[in-house]
Design a protein around this motif. Sequence first.
Motif, mmCIF file in Angstrom:
data_model
loop_
_atom_site.group_PDB
_atom_site.id
_atom_site.type_symbol
_atom_site.label_atom_id
_atom_site.label_comp_id
_atom_site.label_asym_id
_atom_site.label_seq_id
_atom_site.Cartn_x
_atom_site.Cartn_y
_atom_site.Cartn_z
ATOM 1 N N ASN A 3 28.176 -3.145 -4.170
ATOM 2 C CA ASN A 3 26.925 -2.539 -4.621
ATOM 3 C C ASN A 3 25.760 -3.258 -3.951
ATOM 4 O O ASN A 3 25.416 -4.379 -4.318
ATOM 5 C CB ASN A 3 26.816 -2.639 -6.149
ATOM 6 C CG ASN A 3 25.631 -1.863 -6.708
ATOM 7 O OD1 ASN A 3 24.538 -1.888 -6.151
ATOM 8 N ND2 ASN A 3 25.853 -1.176 -7.826
ATOM 9 N N ARG A 4 25.178 -2.613 -2.956
ATOM 10 C CA ARG A 4 24.108 -3.253 -2.188
ATOM 11 C C ARG A 4 22.897 -3.550 -3.066
ATOM 12 O O ARG A 4 22.238 -4.577 -2.904
ATOM 13 C CB ARG A 4 23.701 -2.360 -1.020
ATOM 14 C CG ARG A 4 22.588 -2.957 -0.155
ATOM 15 C CD ARG A 4 22.243 -2.047 1.005
ATOM 16 N NE ARG A 4 23.386 -1.861 1.896
ATOM 17 C CZ ARG A 4 23.344 -1.086 2.983
ATOM 18 N NH1 ARG A 4 22.236 -0.429 3.288
ATOM 19 N NH2 ARG A 4 24.414 -0.967 3.753
ATOM 20 N N ARG A 5 22.600 -2.657 -4.003
ATOM 21 C CA ARG A 5 21.441 -2.873 -4.864
ATOM 22 C C ARG A 5 21.629 -4.128 -5.721
ATOM 23 O O ARG A 5 20.704 -4.925 -5.888
ATOM 24 C CB ARG A 5 21.222 -1.662 -5.760
ATOM 25 C CG ARG A 5 20.034 -1.799 -6.705
ATOM 26 C CD ARG A 5 19.808 -0.532 -7.498
ATOM 27 N NE ARG A 5 19.453 0.582 -6.622
ATOM 28 C CZ ARG A 5 19.217 1.814 -7.059
ATOM 29 N NH1 ARG A 5 19.310 2.079 -8.359
ATOM 30 N NH2 ARG A 5 18.896 2.772 -6.211
ATOM 31 N N THR A 54 21.256 -7.227 -3.589
ATOM 32 C CA THR A 54 19.877 -7.504 -3.192
ATOM 33 C C THR A 54 19.045 -8.039 -4.351
ATOM 34 O O THR A 54 18.257 -8.971 -4.194
ATOM 35 C CB THR A 54 19.221 -6.231 -2.634
ATOM 36 O OG1 THR A 54 19.991 -5.746 -1.532
ATOM 37 C CG2 THR A 54 17.804 -6.509 -2.172
ATOM 38 N N SER A 55 19.237 -7.452 -5.529
ATOM 39 C CA SER A 55 18.413 -7.832 -6.680
ATOM 40 C C SER A 55 18.877 -9.120 -7.334
ATOM 41 O O SER A 55 18.087 -9.823 -7.965
ATOM 42 C CB SER A 55 18.413 -6.699 -7.711
ATOM 43 O OG SER A 55 19.725 -6.449 -8.177
#
Length: 266
Positions: free
Chosen positions: A59-61, A64-65
């Motif tokens: 999950n890239r999101r 990143t978060s």
Amino acid sequence: GGRGLGPGSGRRAGSGGGRGLGRGRAEPRAWLAGGRSLGPGGRITSRLAEVFNQRCEVNRRAATSGCVINTCGWVKGSGYQALVHAASAFEVDAAIVLDQERLYNELKRDLPHFVKTALLPKSGGAVERSKDFRRESRDEKIREYFYGFRGSFYPHAFDVRFSDVRIFKVGAPTIPDSCLPLGMSQEDNQLKLVPVQPGRDLVHHLLSVSTADSPEENLIETSVAGFIVVTSVDVERQLFTVLSPAPRPLPKSILLIMDIRFMDLK
């Protein structure tokens, strides 16, 4: 997807059906530490960090978060060691300390040099929560789990036969090091699973429903489907009554008892 026991699995007030928590995208992951003390908390923290890292890989999101870890107020002794362990397991890059200069200096000393540690003042009017206030807050959160915010959920009450479930307690009674079996440590003793025979002393205890299919699995590091509370026990009929966020039957048969009790007085 599987059946879950999350809040809202029962009927909502004013709605015609329930909302189950299966293995969908929105399903939370929960583990049981055993009660109010840390117990096997270190193992669970490591497992939680492992699952989070697995999520970040796909999950890239999320990658990143990152994540925010809200720690408890226990900052001495074992509580402090738990903070340091959580920082290590999650490989945190920033630690924010509110109004505790001693804790700030200790973390500054013990955390890796790349971790940015900041000391911030607490908000005006903020006070330390008392023991009674924390207990009342915990009871209110348990009540909200079953009944929802402002009574928006309708939990279910049903009987469970002794023979249909297996109950375990995490952690054996503490004994002196000299009495431990050869090669066994106090930590191993705290992680030991002890079978519990159903009886009247189960009343008001919270139980977690493990997603494991067998006691041979690592129950401590296996997530739980949800929680139930025992409201009464009938030894003669060999059954106990539970309050559950989802209707019968229970999704799994392995239950873990907690040392937290909940009395539904409202």
